[in-house]
Design a protein around this motif. Sequence first.
Motif, mmCIF file in Angstrom:
data_model
loop_
_atom_site.group_PDB
_atom_site.id
_atom_site.type_symbol
_atom_site.label_atom_id
_atom_site.label_comp_id
_atom_site.label_asym_id
_atom_site.label_seq_id
_atom_site.Cartn_x
_atom_site.Cartn_y
_atom_site.Cartn_z
ATOM 1 N N PRO A 114 4.808 -3.339 1.956
ATOM 2 C CA PRO A 114 6.490 -2.898 2.385
ATOM 3 C C PRO A 114 6.800 -1.935 1.377
ATOM 4 O O PRO A 114 6.162 -1.798 0.421
ATOM 5 N N PHE A 115 7.628 -0.839 1.905
ATOM 6 C CA PHE A 115 8.115 0.241 1.117
ATOM 7 C C PHE A 115 9.333 0.979 1.498
ATOM 8 O O PHE A 115 9.667 0.747 2.867
ATOM 9 N N TRP A 116 9.830 1.260 0.878
ATOM 10 C CA TRP A 116 11.305 1.781 1.075
ATOM 11 C C TRP A 116 11.484 3.451 1.444
ATOM 12 O O TRP A 116 10.550 4.240 0.799
ATOM 13 N N ASN A 117 12.533 3.678 2.181
ATOM 14 C CA ASN A 117 12.615 5.228 2.337
ATOM 15 C C ASN A 117 13.463 5.590 1.211
ATOM 16 O O ASN A 117 14.014 5.026 0.248
ATOM 17 N N ALA A 118 13.706 7.014 1.163
ATOM 18 C CA ALA A 118 14.232 7.645 -0.128
ATOM 19 C C ALA A 118 15.695 7.374 -0.392
ATOM 20 O O ALA A 118 16.229 7.068 -1.340
ATOM 21 N N GLY A 119 16.530 6.984 0.767
ATOM 22 C CA GLY A 119 17.622 6.713 0.627
ATOM 23 C C GLY A 119 18.161 4.905 0.438
ATOM 24 O O GLY A 119 19.234 4.845 0.368
ATOM 25 N N SER A 120 17.014 4.347 0.457
ATOM 26 C CA SER A 120 17.196 2.915 0.092
ATOM 27 C C SER A 120 17.804 1.921 1.038
ATOM 28 O O SER A 120 18.398 0.936 0.660
ATOM 29 N N ASP A 121 17.924 2.549 2.071
ATOM 30 C CA ASP A 121 18.645 1.657 3.139
ATOM 31 C C ASP A 121 17.775 1.455 4.261
ATOM 32 O O ASP A 121 18.092 0.472 5.381
ATOM 33 N N THR A 122 16.366 1.862 4.200
ATOM 34 C CA THR A 122 15.695 1.251 5.412
ATOM 35 C C THR A 122 14.062 0.672 4.482
ATOM 36 O O THR A 122 13.668 1.449 3.634
ATOM 37 N N LEU A 123 13.582 -0.356 5.067
ATOM 38 C CA LEU A 123 12.404 -1.025 4.663
ATOM 39 C C LEU A 123 11.591 -0.974 5.851
ATOM 40 O O LEU A 123 11.674 -1.696 6.674
ATOM 41 N N PHE A 124 10.366 -0.508 5.450
ATOM 42 C CA PHE A 124 9.196 -0.438 6.418
ATOM 43 C C PHE A 124 7.978 -1.528 5.762
ATOM 44 O O PHE A 124 8.027 -1.713 4.594
ATOM 45 N N PHE A 125 7.359 -1.837 6.873
ATOM 46 C CA PHE A 125 6.442 -2.959 6.498
ATOM 47 C C PHE A 125 5.286 -2.899 7.738
ATOM 48 O O PHE A 125 5.703 -2.558 8.791
#
Length: 787
Positions: A41-52
């Motif tokens: 998992p990793f976050w976008n720069a804005g901390s509102d979207t999580l990818f995995f």
Amino acid sequence: MKKLIVLALMSAPVFLLAQSSLTIEKIMQDPKWIGTSPSNPFWNAGSDTLFFYWNPEGNVSDSLYFITLKNTTPQKVTIEQQQSLRRGEIVRWNKNNTAAVYIMKGDIFYETVKPAKTIRVTHTTDFESNAAFAFNDTKIAYQSGQNLFAWDIATGQITQLTNFVNSDQQSGARNSQPTNAAEKWLANEQLQYIQVLKERKEKSDARRDYNEKLRTEEFKKLVTGNKRMMGLALSPDGRNVSYALTQPATSPKNTIVPNYVTESGYTTDIPGRSKVGTVGGSTEFYVYDRVDDTLVAVDLKNLEGIHDIPEFYKDYPDVYEKLKKENKPRVVSVGFRSAWSPDGKHLLFEVRSQDHKDRWLLVYNADSKTTTQADRQHDEAWIGGPGMFNLGWVDETTLYYQSEKTGYSHLYLYDVNSKTTRQLTSGNYEVQSASLSPDQKYFYITTNENDPGQTNLYKLRISDGKQEKITTMPGGNKVTISPDGKQVAILNSYSNKPWELYLQKNEPGSKPVQITDRGMSDEFKAYPWRAPEVVAFPARDGAKVYARVYKPNNPRPGMPAVVFVHGAGYLQDAHKWWSDSYFREYMFHNLLADNGYYVIAPDYRASSGYGRDWRTAIYRHMGGWDLTDNVDAAKYLVDTYGVDAKRVGVYGGSYGGFITLMGMFTTPDVFAAGAGLRSVTEWANYNDGYTSNILNDPFNDSLAYRRSSPIYFAEGLKGHLLMCHGLIDVNVHAQDIIKLTQRLIELKKENWELALYPLEDHGFVEPTSWMDEYKRIFKLFETVLKK
């Protein structure tokens, strides 16, 4: 058992497993049958979207999914979205955490939070690296080739910051000019009668003169010679450049791994690694001041304890006395880890002795151009443990690092002004990871504080050391904190339940929200998988050894047992999370228990998670305490559950295969049968990075290699031995097991078997290979342990 050498291409024995719904074919098939767990998992720069990454559709490979804080239903990322999306690369933020920079596929990307936008800074065939904010966050500095450059965020202008040249480049420029009277005459003669050459030289000279008039900054040439440059770093204020130069060592002889089954039909050679005993070159460390145009060579020959002679040399009195008389400084390496303070006034860098027994943390003062020692950690075995490469700055004058100086890896602070050290964590547990909060007021640490078999995230306040527990779910918790520090993505699992993804606020007492639920398929759920009991039994010296125990359904005295020896040495298996490394073995242990076996899997001496003394207990003697812990595990089963002491088997792979061989050869009355998989048989054949830590080098500590290598003890074999090995194993080469095979032939041993797998590396890939290997293991135990 009749002596037999077979290839895995031959059919393996077939048998029925009447007492279990599990079969070898079932548990060793493609792991997709288990289910699909999210990963990376990793976050976008804005901390509102999580990818995995996830694969709920059962495709050939995982796909990228995402959730948002407003919509926690996983959605698949489109191809168009992926093209401009960073994927878990190292991200560096500016001081205000409003913008980030990262490398993706060799190019630099600049990303802002508000407005949310991404700029591709470079688009080149060169590979850019080490991108970071500099010049008070107005520029992005990066490395291309062996030089540093800066990209101005406001103007987009790129400026070269350094001019490193090697000796060939420098001498090449000289060689293009005449060097003696004869050459000068000859060159001048050409220009007298070849008009084209004369015109071209006049144009070239005119261009050079014009360019020199336009040049506003003269770059000092920093000559690297024939040395390899490492650790190139720019101070945040853009003034100082630090780097290390390593003198190349004598080129080691590399091995080859023959590949017999190829598309061409010809046997080919796979280039292999070198063997243990590679001697590293000496290292020099420099700091170049771009403003003062000064180059400082940091003195590394007067470090505290640099003349100390390692204790093991006392076993070689003549050598020890010679070293005392010579009193030479030990060879060190530097440049692997360094960090400039936020204001660029101090540089923290790490120096390690090449004998692995010392680590120095030094601080370079950019104003005074002097160096002081912040910490020295000495270990007569070897420096190691979790977090040993974790270092950095809390603020302009306070640095942090991890050390095992108390016997467990803990977090420390050092003030460069007062030269005082403060220990932030303490106790008989390990800090397995530590990272700073965005506001630099807290550390987020992962520890096994309450249970060596479970991990949790804590919020550690720097000012007073107060800890608050963030994660509460039992088992293993792997966390990824959002860039703003407000959210935590958690991968959680238990010993009999694979990983699932959860989302939680980064606050004590917050409840995790489950995001995925496909870790177990319906087929996998249909079997009642055991949650093995984790026990702690006393070793012969009184040490507490943790182990997993799998019990049969209808236990009674006199049943057989199997000891499983995990690999790697420094690895943990007696834990309460799903094992990514040993899920097949976990299922096999359930099958064994269904068929009337006790199974014990100990975290023997050398395993991770238990501190320095446990980690280094195998120093200079692999097959010592690590083996006796496994022998004591067998005794524990006999004493506790009434297992038949004459019907105990042992098996394991890699380091576990090595221990299996040592057990079968040196404690032959303990184990009636053993299966050694991809085993090391002679440590002088293995790589340098792993082996020289534990056994030193073979040319200066031959005693350690002699008592640690199974091939020297093969005459002790009594029980029944199965050996399995991949022929294209580039880690533990098949040469190891083939040499042992020849030794067993010469010793006229009969009750052994060898299975070779022509298309398998160290970690098997093909389900058919796994099936064949474990059918042979199961047959061995059924045949020998159930007589």
